[in-house]
Design an enzyme around this catalytic site. Structure first.
Site, PDB file in Angstrom:
ATOM      1  N   ASP A  95       0.973  -1.189  -0.047  1.00 39.49           N
ATOM      2  CA  ASP A  95       0.001   0.105  -0.132  1.00 39.49           C
ATOM      3  C   ASP A  95       1.020   1.341  -0.083  1.00 39.49           C
ATOM      4  O   ASP A  95       2.178   1.371   0.100  1.00 39.49           O
ATOM      5  CB  ASP A  95      -0.979   0.038   1.075  1.00 39.49           C
ATOM      6  CG  ASP A  95      -0.076   0.193   2.507  1.00 39.49           C
ATOM      7  OD1 ASP A  95       1.019   0.145   2.586  1.00 39.49           O
ATOM      8  OD2 ASP A  95      -0.828  -0.231   3.449  1.00 39.49           O
ATOM      9  N   ASP A 266      -7.717  -7.294   0.960  1.00 39.30           N
ATOM     10  CA  ASP A 266      -6.551  -7.530   1.973  1.00 39.30           C
ATOM     11  C   ASP A 266      -7.223  -7.052   3.205  1.00 39.30           C
ATOM     12  O   ASP A 266      -8.382  -6.472   2.901  1.00 39.30           O
ATOM     13  CB  ASP A 266      -5.359  -6.751   1.847  1.00 39.30           C
ATOM     14  CG  ASP A 266      -5.570  -5.311   2.119  1.00 39.30           C
ATOM     15  OD1 ASP A 266      -5.315  -4.910   3.242  1.00 39.30           O
ATOM     16  OD2 ASP A 266      -6.328  -4.257   1.216  1.00 39.30           O
ATOM     17  N   CYS A 309      -6.847 -28.049  12.745  1.00 36.42           N
ATOM     18  CA  CYS A 309      -7.993 -28.632  12.700  1.00 36.42           C
ATOM     19  C   CYS A 309      -7.593 -30.354  12.604  1.00 36.42           C
ATOM     20  O   CYS A 309      -8.298 -31.071  13.243  1.00 36.42           O
ATOM     21  CB  CYS A 309      -8.907 -28.505  11.840  1.00 36.42           C
ATOM     22  SG  CYS A 309      -9.642 -26.890  12.126  1.00 36.42           S
ATOM     23  N   HIS A 335      -5.713 -21.637  10.801  1.00 34.30           N
ATOM     24  CA  HIS A 335      -7.116 -21.906  10.513  1.00 34.30           C
ATOM     25  C   HIS A 335      -7.655 -20.813   9.903  1.00 34.30           C
ATOM     26  O   HIS A 335      -8.365 -21.084   8.831  1.00 34.30           O
ATOM     27  CB  HIS A 335      -7.859 -22.362  11.888  1.00 34.30           C
ATOM     28  CG  HIS A 335      -9.155 -22.532  11.735  1.00 34.30           C
ATOM     29  ND1 HIS A 335      -9.787 -23.630  10.962  1.00 34.30           N
ATOM     30  CD2 HIS A 335     -10.290 -21.735  11.810  1.00 34.30           C
ATOM     31  CE1 HIS A 335     -10.937 -23.356  10.748  1.00 34.30           C
ATOM     32  NE2 HIS A 335     -11.195 -22.373  11.241  1.00 34.30           N
TER      33      HIS A 335
END
Length: 376
Positions: A95, A266, A309, A335
């Site tokens: 950015d 983003d 997981c 995750h």
């Protein structure tokens, strides 16, 4: 449909306004729509570059403002630019510092924006040309022009002034840009006003940049007005160039923008939630700190294939949370990023098969109605 230069976009499928495609950069390709985790200081908090590759990240975003202050562009350029510095062999977008100027209350003039360093309080003045120079030294695949972001709601005249200054800065940025192995993206402003959004998009597109950010949203407007602003922005942008919604990462918002033709996103959302114990799932979000998970032997999400997981039960992860173990941030970030990337993978597949509206509706309903996992 393709765009040329160091970054090329090819649209592969369209379903309504939603589209899937391929973005080719000097450091690899990105299947779109895609999500970019935020590596503010050249690192996604609690994760390393191998973690990012393992979770399926195609591209990351780094922050011009923070990196130009610490460690500075010299050390980064000396170590091969951001790719060498952070050990990342895939695409990077930086950015421009416009959002930091907004969030830090910078004084904006025709020349640029002035504010104080968050590190030592020293005065910093950033011009559009400075923002380009810094990003050329950082060496990402894609650099953004410096823009003027304002909080919403705001008086229409203030929105017009920010939009016009952003357009003038875009012209200056384009003149200053020298690297032919780096793409420069323009930024659409215009608040939540559809007519101003369309005008900003149309006039920014006339500059013929490699791609276009949709900036200045998710700063106070409601979702209905945001969606109208996105539609108006997309309508003014060329079909052959990538469209990037800056700073959006929640599943509902992302899918709403995909439905309107946006390609890139983003946000710190998935990893910030993780650091606070929040778990993203297709059946709704929940906090692992809840007492009900103390002796739970199930995974965070039974449908998720991620490392977390497949390895750790919720009871163990809650234990990490209540004992404030640092490893929890990494495990939940893994995750949450996998969940976010899988959401967009599902969107790409649905667009390709002409079933995006069904996918969007099913996903929204599932997250809204939830499951016992997210109850409480």
């Amino acid at each position: 449909m393709t765009s040329g230069g160091p970054v090329r976009y090819e649209c592969l499928a369209v379903d309504g306004a939603a589209r899937s495609g391929r973005l080719t950069t000097p450091n690899g390709t990105v299947d779109t729509p895609a999500f970019m985790p935020v590596a503010t200081r050249s690192v996604v908090r609690s994760l390393d570059s191998q973690d990012l590759r393992d979770v399926g990240t195609q591209m990351v975003l780094a922050n011009t403002y923070h990196l130009m202050l610490r460690p500075g562009t010299g050390p980064i350029a000396g170590l091969g630019g951001l790719h060498g510095f952070m050990g990342w062999d895939r695409p990077i977008l930086t950015d421009s510092g416009g959002y930091q100027a907004f969030s830090l209350g910078a004084k904006v003039t025709e020349d640029g924006c002035g504010f104080r360093s968050v590190y030592d309080g020293s005065r910093v003045f950033l011009t559009p040309e400075d923002a380009v120079r810094v990003q050329e030294e950082l060496g990402p695949d894609i650099a953004m022009v410096l823009d003027v972001c304002i909080g919403l709601p705001a008086p229409r005249q203030k929105i017009v002034e920010a939009m016009e200054l952003t357009l003038r800065w875009a012209e200056r940025s384009q003149l200053a840009h020298r690297r032919n192995d780096q793409a420069l993206f323009g930024i659409v402003q215009g608040g939540a006003e559809p007519d101003l959004r369309h005008e900003s998009a149309r006039r920014t597109a006339q500059l013929g940049m490699a791609g276009y950010g949709i900036g200045g949203l998710s700063v106070g407007e409601d979702m209905g007005r945001r969606n109208e602003a996105v539609e108006a922005s997309v309508a003014g942008l060329p079909a052959h160039a990538p469209r990037y919604f800056m700073g959006l990462g929640d599943p509902e918002g992302v899918l709403a923008a995909v439905a309107r033709g946006v390609d890139l996103f983003d946000c710190v959302w998935p990893t910030r939630l993780a650091r606070h114990g929040k778990v993203i799932t297709s059946l709704g979000d929940y906090n692992i700190r809840l007492a009900r998970f103390a002796d739970d032997g199930g995974p965070l999400d039974p449908e998720c294939p991620c490392l977390t997981c497949s390895t750790y039960p919720r009871g163990y992860l809650r234990h990490l949370a209540v004992t404030k173990e640092l490893s929890l941030a990494r495990l939940l970030s893994i995750h949450n990023l996998v969940a976010t990337h899988r959401l967009l993978e599902g969107a790409r597949s649905a667009i390709a098969s002409g079933r995006f509206a069904e996918f969007h509706s099913r996903t929204a309903t599932s997250r809204r109605t939830g499951h016992d996992v997210s109850a409480g």
